[in-house]
Design a protein around this motif. Sequence first.
Motif, PDB file in Angstrom:
ATOM      1  N   ALA A  69      45.035  37.240  35.619  1.00 35.69           N
ATOM      2  CA  ALA A  69      44.033  37.115  36.679  1.00 35.69           C
ATOM      3  C   ALA A  69      42.815  36.593  35.903  1.00 35.69           C
ATOM      4  O   ALA A  69      42.001  35.992  36.635  1.00 35.69           O
ATOM      5  CB  ALA A  69      43.756  38.442  37.365  1.00 35.69           C
ATOM      6  N   ALA A  70      42.608  37.250  34.836  1.00 30.01           N
ATOM      7  CA  ALA A  70      41.247  36.553  33.957  1.00 30.01           C
ATOM      8  C   ALA A  70      41.350  34.751  33.684  1.00 30.01           C
ATOM      9  O   ALA A  70      40.476  34.247  33.861  1.00 30.01           O
ATOM     10  CB  ALA A  70      41.209  37.031  32.719  1.00 30.01           C
ATOM     11  N   LYS A  71      42.807  34.458  33.451  1.00 24.41           N
ATOM     12  CA  LYS A  71      42.712  33.131  33.305  1.00 24.41           C
ATOM     13  C   LYS A  71      42.448  32.148  34.546  1.00 24.41           C
ATOM     14  O   LYS A  71      41.775  31.318  34.784  1.00 24.41           O
ATOM     15  CB  LYS A  71      44.103  32.703  32.914  1.00 24.41           C
ATOM     16  N   ASP A  72      43.036  32.720  35.769  1.00 24.63           N
ATOM     17  CA  ASP A  72      42.777  32.259  36.865  1.00 24.63           C
ATOM     18  C   ASP A  72      41.269  32.236  37.310  1.00 24.63           C
ATOM     19  O   ASP A  72      40.741  31.337  37.985  1.00 24.63           O
ATOM     20  CB  ASP A  72      43.426  33.330  38.047  1.00 24.63           C
ATOM     21  N   LEU A  73      40.709  33.536  37.105  1.00 25.26           N
ATOM     22  CA  LEU A  73      39.141  33.354  37.379  1.00 25.26           C
ATOM     23  C   LEU A  73      38.354  32.489  36.413  1.00 25.26           C
ATOM     24  O   LEU A  73      37.364  32.040  37.017  1.00 25.26           O
ATOM     25  CB  LEU A  73      38.672  34.920  37.222  1.00 25.26           C
TER      26      LEU A  73
ATOM     27  N   ASN B  50      30.329  36.151  41.430  1.00 19.22           N
ATOM     28  CA  ASN B  50      30.550  35.999  42.712  1.00 19.22           C
ATOM     29  C   ASN B  50      32.073  35.634  43.309  1.00 19.22           C
ATOM     30  O   ASN B  50      32.419  36.108  44.062  1.00 19.22           O
ATOM     31  CB  ASN B  50      29.399  34.834  43.096  1.00 19.22           C
ATOM     32  N   ILE B  51      32.565  34.930  42.495  1.00 19.16           N
ATOM     33  CA  ILE B  51      34.085  34.454  42.627  1.00 19.16           C
ATOM     34  C   ILE B  51      34.828  35.872  42.715  1.00 19.16           C
ATOM     35  O   ILE B  51      35.576  36.100  43.526  1.00 19.16           O
ATOM     36  CB  ILE B  51      34.653  33.462  41.963  1.00 19.16           C
ATOM     37  N   PHE B  52      34.703  36.760  41.731  1.00 20.77           N
ATOM     38  CA  PHE B  52      35.451  38.164  41.592  1.00 20.77           C
ATOM     39  C   PHE B  52      35.068  39.048  42.772  1.00 20.77           C
ATOM     40  O   PHE B  52      36.308  39.512  43.268  1.00 20.77           O
ATOM     41  CB  PHE B  52      34.882  38.489  39.912  1.00 20.77           C
TER      42      PHE B  52
END
Length: 166
Positions: A30-34, A65-67
């Motif tokens: 999920a961190a890579k996607d973010l 903001n995306i998160f």
Amino acid sequence: MSTVEFNQMLVSNAEFLKPFAATLTRDTEAAKDLFQETLYRALANKEKYNVGTNIKAWLYTIMRNIFINNYRRRSKQNVVFDNTPNDFLLNLNQASVTNEAISKINMKEVHEAIFNLPEIFKNPFLLYYDGFKYHEIADMLSEPLGTIKSRIHFARKLLKAHIERF
């Protein structure tokens, strides 16, 4: 600021985002996607960057903001994860046979209960059971609409009471 200068500045400051993404998501994938989504949004909105301002703060704000938006979207979906094993697929080739005898006995009891209703309730109920509308039944039996609705209601009530005894 030219596109090449912006891209160089973005690449040189991008590595600071990875630990922040890992902290927010607590999941490496999920961190890579973010991280990717943040860089994509930064490139897509490069005209909104004010030259001379802190680019790290701008990138951190985009990522945060995306998160938050993704978190809100997921919380509205009410996703439930099923972690139980899918053992029901093991015996997929074994066909189950339904026991029609029980359902036929139950339907026989229901039909008997319908035909044991008083005539005043049985006739409107059977017409309704056959698919006629309330106003059609009222016209056929030359009765007021409210009377037909009442009789069908009481027929249901009597059937329910009779069938619950079993």
